[in-house]
Enzyme design. Structure first.
Site, mmCIF file in Angstrom:
data_model
loop_
_atom_site.group_PDB
_atom_site.id
_atom_site.type_symbol
_atom_site.label_atom_id
_atom_site.label_comp_id
_atom_site.label_asym_id
_atom_site.label_seq_id
_atom_site.Cartn_x
_atom_site.Cartn_y
_atom_site.Cartn_z
ATOM 1 N N THR B 43 -16.079 33.319 1.931
ATOM 2 C CA THR B 43 -16.127 32.482 1.956
ATOM 3 C C THR B 43 -15.135 31.166 2.023
ATOM 4 O OG1 THR B 43 -17.077 33.209 0.000
ATOM 5 C CG2 THR B 43 -15.921 31.377 -0.795
ATOM 6 N N ALA B 49 -12.139 22.452 2.049
ATOM 7 C CA ALA B 49 -10.098 22.740 2.356
ATOM 8 C C ALA B 49 -10.455 21.066 1.883
ATOM 9 C CB ALA B 49 -10.760 22.241 3.474
ATOM 10 N N ILE B 50 -10.125 21.390 0.239
ATOM 11 C CA ILE B 50 -9.537 20.225 -0.615
ATOM 12 C C ILE B 50 -8.261 20.964 -1.149
ATOM 13 C CG2 ILE B 50 -9.081 18.257 -1.960
ATOM 14 C CD1 ILE B 50 -12.680 17.733 -0.800
ATOM 15 N N HIS B 52 -6.568 20.700 -4.380
ATOM 16 C CA HIS B 52 -7.484 20.205 -5.783
ATOM 17 C C HIS B 52 -6.093 19.761 -7.016
ATOM 18 C CE1 HIS B 52 -11.519 20.111 -4.525
ATOM 19 N NE2 HIS B 52 -11.413 21.091 -4.117
ATOM 20 N N LYS B 252 -21.098 19.150 -9.082
ATOM 21 C CA LYS B 252 -20.155 17.922 -7.961
ATOM 22 C C LYS B 252 -20.948 17.334 -7.242
ATOM 23 C CE LYS B 252 -16.125 20.847 -8.536
ATOM 24 N NZ LYS B 252 -14.830 21.161 -8.723
ATOM 25 N N ARG B 313 -20.368 29.820 -1.528
ATOM 26 C CA ARG B 313 -19.736 30.532 -3.275
ATOM 27 C C ARG B 313 -20.503 31.323 -3.414
ATOM 28 N NH1 ARG B 313 -21.951 25.213 -2.075
ATOM 29 N NH2 ARG B 313 -21.838 24.107 -3.971
ATOM 30 N N ILE B 337 -14.226 33.378 -8.622
ATOM 31 C CA ILE B 337 -13.145 32.034 -7.806
ATOM 32 C C ILE B 337 -13.762 31.369 -7.311
ATOM 33 C CG2 ILE B 337 -11.323 31.567 -6.840
ATOM 34 C CD1 ILE B 337 -10.336 33.768 -9.562
ATOM 35 N N CYS B 403 -9.055 23.927 25.599
ATOM 36 C CA CYS B 403 -10.616 23.191 25.272
ATOM 37 C C CYS B 403 -10.568 21.528 24.994
ATOM 38 C CB CYS B 403 -10.207 24.105 24.132
ATOM 39 S SG CYS B 403 -11.089 22.787 22.888
#
Lengths: 419, 472
Positions: B43, B49-50, B52, B252, B313, B337, B403
């Protein structure tokens, strides 16, 4: 963001990209211009995409020869160097540093290059799977032709045993050749078009030679298998029926997009059709002193056509460096359906004709002998039947003599076909 | 394995790694187990990738408290370790009268959660901040401290820090049965058993299964798939803020967010699954996102898609984090979680340590703890090796770009193989360096990156100078 010292170079002309178009421009410019011609390439070996395509078919139109991709690439490099150009490999251009200045990263350090003229020759690449929005598992074994050919020809890596190729254009058969060399059989080629798109010269013997079926009007709707690819789901676009084809390799061919990041970063005007910069028949962009050549302009034509652009741009670059002048008179060319794009997009009657006296177009439909129609302000200016087909998957060419009746003061020229 | 560890932590995602790191700060021998071949491969690797602030959590919950604390703890940890964070701020955008009416309530909720810096703004201000939003915005709520972070580096930093503090990392250990022998527990796992006096279950998507092996029936994890589209870096100037939807009863919703790598995310979908391993994308999901995107920011949809991915999730039937210690079993469950775990991880670890202490685990702080690792920077907002002239002068491998799209150098790839937790697979290498994550997806570098993986980073570094020297 930059820290530390960087070296500044001041060639007369900097060319970004050492593929066929960039190297040809270098070869033609170096003997004719006062000052250095510097070619930057991000790969460790110059030569561009032909280096990855280890099969014959290169150099036909520009060198009047028939040679393999790598041999062609080596020859272009030798010619450019013999003409006095400097080629710097492992040099990745990372940013603009002025109107005609760029910054680059090399193993020998960061450099800044300030030139009197810049030629963008960054080419094109195939859209990878995410850009094509093909859903399913994130399986290993999914490649573009570029990735595949790099893997097989340059790194001598292994692929699987059973491949499905998406696309039935020239590059798709190039992928099939590469797969065969790697010991992988192509079990199916899919194309959304109603017929294979490449020259029948390739597709008929190709099918027999590779024992490959070409499924027309189909698309891949799902990738199955994780971590390794096991199969793909194929949909018949007309009936909606789906079936699963077992394979361990999937090659996504064609669907080109120019490497246009520097064009966008500069704010140079772009053509939404090609996704490359807008250029005129002298291959000028709208930023003075910045020119563009090759498959950045027409994604994608063959390597020799890209190379001919490189030779074609020389006259305008020299004129810019010596006189800094652009003819004012111009008319915009617009591709109407079934054409997706036309290159060049701007016609200046006072300039020399475009390279090889041809307009390049991309057709989304197969038309055996198209009757080309040019319209200006809603009125037909020219009607002309051409005796060769327009086909999806390869560039369609129109002689520029067709533009002789165009009125430079009369608004955009729409190029379409009549039934 | 004959050692009996003081504590075994199951799951090396963000939460498990943070817990192992925390416990290794005491006089304890700690094992960190994961079923996969890398840390953070479940997960933790695929989220939005915030970082909060916790403004929209349910007030009074454990989640609310731990997210709020975690925000500060992780921000501080990021500064010390070099985890890339950008404090972009967020804007909740109301598109309907109903959503507009919900804004004052959200503002009060934020205050109850200890976050007082939100502000309700009109449509002009929303368009001023985000001129590319689609037509029809009615208003918005600013959340100036919501931030974006690199989830991969966060997980790696915590796990590498744990290893630096002496934790034994055991990969490819999927726990299949549990036996309590009174003073220690035997975890039978693929790849060999592990004995430990205490066990912490931070197994994410598998936490309910492990919990049942301990004889409990407290909750059920439902894998909730979230599909996301990653747009090209050329789209990044359009989106300098996190664009949040107003939450509804259905969840959300879909957000648009910049990433620390300089891309733009659109997603996620929310779909409950049965298969806990199904991280494939779906036709329906991608279509849904394109439909949403067309309304939210039509200009974004004209840009190229660089990547599509799906994350799972660990949704559960329990409304809050489910963190409980069992003194008799010497066992701590860290379940339920959800996506806030990225932010809350370090705070969860503090909470777990206190719970375990209360349940009888003796915690004696260790002296001379090593400094946390300095992580290689993957963020666009900070200097990367290809931009660093001094660094390239000292080691030309940092000037050898392998790359091209992501501008990853041979030096960085080589370094990952010399790091405390080297990558085992291409995916692991991609998460550590960004190699092959760019717009061409390997058209140019795929073959060379594969060779570098096989040679553990050595093949390009030597070779890169040869053509240069030959020129002199």
């Amino acid at each position: 963001m930059t820290s530390g010292d960087i070296t500044t170079l001041t060639p007369a002309v900097v060319i970004i990209g050492a593929g066929p178009s960039g190297l040809s421009a270098a070869r033609e410019l170096a003997p004719r211009i006062n000052g250095e011609v510097l070619v930057l390439d991000r790969e460790s070996t110059a030569g561009g995409i032909p280096r990855h395509s280890d099969h014959p078919g290169y150099g036909i139109r520009d060198m009047r020869r028939f040679m393999s991709g790598p041999a062609y690439a080596r020859r272009l490099v030798r010619q450019a160097e013999a003409a006095g150009a400097t080629i710097l490999t492992n040099a990745t251009v990372t940013n603009w540093a002025g109107d005609r200045a760029i910054e680059a990263t090399t193993p020998r350090g960061r450099i800044r290059v300030e030139a009197q003229a810049v030629i963008l020759a960054t080419g094109a690449r195939e859209r990878p799977r995410p850009a094509r929005l093909i859903p399913g598992d994130r399986a290993h074994g999914v490649y573009t032709t570029g990735h595949l050919q790099n893997l097989v020809h340059l790194q001598h890596g292994k692929v699987g045993k059973r491949a499905v190729i998406v696309g039935a254009e020239l590059v798709s058969w190039s992928a099939a050749l590469t797969l065969r060399e790697a010991g992988c059989r192509t079990v199916l080629m899919t194309t959304e078009y109603p017929r294979p798109d490449s020259y029948s010269l390739f597709s008929v013997p190709g099918r027999i030679l590779f024992r490959t079926r070409v499924a027309t009007r189909t698309r891949v709707t799902k990738v199955i298998g994780r971590p390794e690819l096991r199969a793909v789901e194929i949909e018949d676009i007309d009936t909606g029926r789906r079936r699963v084809v077992e394979c361990d390799t999937l090659v996504l061919t064609g669907d080109w997009i120019p490497d246009h990041e520097l064009v966008r970063a500069a704010g140079i005007a772009m053509d939404p059709g090609t996704n490359g910069p807008l250029v005129d028949n002298a291959l000028r962009t709208d930023r003075p002193g910045v020119f563009a050549v090759g498959n950045l302009l027409h994604p994608v034509d063959t390597a020799d056509i890209a190379a001919i652009d490189g030779a074609h741009v020389v006259r305008s670059v020299i004129a810019w460096v010596e006189e800094r002048r652009t003819p004012a008179e111009q008319v915009r060319l617009v591709a109407d359906a079934p054409f997706r794009w036309v290159a060049p997009e701007i016609f200046r009657p006072k300039d020399p004709a475009p390279a090889r006296r041809r307009l390049l177009l991309w057709s989304d439909r197969y038309i055996p002998f198209p009757r080309i129609v040019l319209r200006q302000e809603g009125k037909v200016v020219v009607r002309k039947r051409l005796w060769w087909p327009a086909a999806p998957g390869r560039v369609f060419r129109i002689p520029t003599s067709i533009l002789s009746a165009v009125r430079p003061d009369a608004g955009p020229v729409h190029i379409g076909v009549e039934p | 394995m004959n050692t009996t560890f003081d504590v075994a932590v199951i799951g090396a995602g963000i939460v498990g790694s943070a817990i192992a790191r925390k416990l290794a700060g005491y006089e304890l021998s700690v094992a960190l187990l994961d079923a996969r071949d890398d840390v953070g491969d479940g997960t933790s690797k695929a989220n939005t990738a915030i970082l909060h602030t916790g403004f929209d959590a349910k007030p009074g919950t454990l989640e609310s408290r731990l997210v709020r604390e975690g925000y500060h703890l992780l921000s501080e940890y990021a500064t010390r370790t070099g985890i890339p964070v950008e404090h972009t701020g967020a804007l909740l955008v109301a598109w309907t009268a109903e959503e507009l009416d919900a804004l004052p309530g959200l503002r009060r909720k934020a205050e109850q959660n200890g976050y007082g810096r939100t502000e309700i703004v009109g449509p002009e201000e929303v368009y001023r901040q985000l001129p590319h939003l689609g037509e029809g915005v009615l208003g918005g709520l600013t959340v100036p401290d919501e931030s974006i972070i690199c989830t991969w580096t966060t997980n790696l930093a915590l796990a590498a820090d744990a290893v630096g503090r002496g934790v034994t990392l055991l990969l490819n250990r999927a726990v299949t049965s549990v036996e309590d022998l009174g003073d220690h527990t035997v975890l039978r796992a693929s790849g060999g058993e592990v004995k430990a006096r205490w066990v912490v279950n931070a197994a994410g998507l598998g936490a309910d299964v492990i919990d049942r092996l301990f004889g409990h029936d407290r909750f059920t994890v439902t894998p909730r798939r979230g599909e996301l589209l990653v747009y090209d870096k050329l789209a990044r100037p359009m989106v300098n803020k996190i664009v949040l939807p107003v939450p509804s009863s259905r969840g959300k919703g879909v957000l648009i967010s910049p990433t620390v790598y300089g891309n733009v995310l659109l997603g996620p979908t929310a779909e409950d699954l049965v298969d806990r391993t199904d991280t494939g994308t779906s036709e329906k999901g991608l279509e849904f996102l394109l439909g949403k995107g067309e309304k939210l920011m039509p200009d974004l949809l004209r840009e190229e898609v660089t990547a599509t991915y799906a994350g799972l999730r660990a949704a559960s039937d329990h409304p809050d984090y489910l963190i409980e210690a069992d003194a008799g079993q010497r066992y701590v469950l860290v379940g339920g979680i959800r996506s806030t775990g990225l932010t809350a991880g370090i705070a969860i670890a503090e909470h777990v340590a206190e719970l375990a202490r209360g349940a009888g685990l003796v915690l004696v702080p260790r002296e001379n703890l090593p400094e946390p690792p300095r992580m290689p920077n993957l963020g666009e907002a900070f200097t990367r090796p290809y931009q660093d002239a001094a660094r390239i002068a000292a080691d030309p491998a940092y000037g050898h770009v392998v790359c091209f799209c992501e501008r990853v150098t041979a030096g960085e790839i080589r370094d990952t193989f010399r790091s405390p937790i080297p990558p085992a697979t291409l995916e692991g290498l991609r998460r550590r360096t960004r190699a092959m994550n760019g717009r061409c997806q390997g058209f140019f570098c795929g073959a060379e990156v594969k060779k570098l993986l096989e040679s553990r980073g050595e093949s390009a570094c030597g070779q890169s100078h040869a053509p240069q020297e030959a020129r002199r």
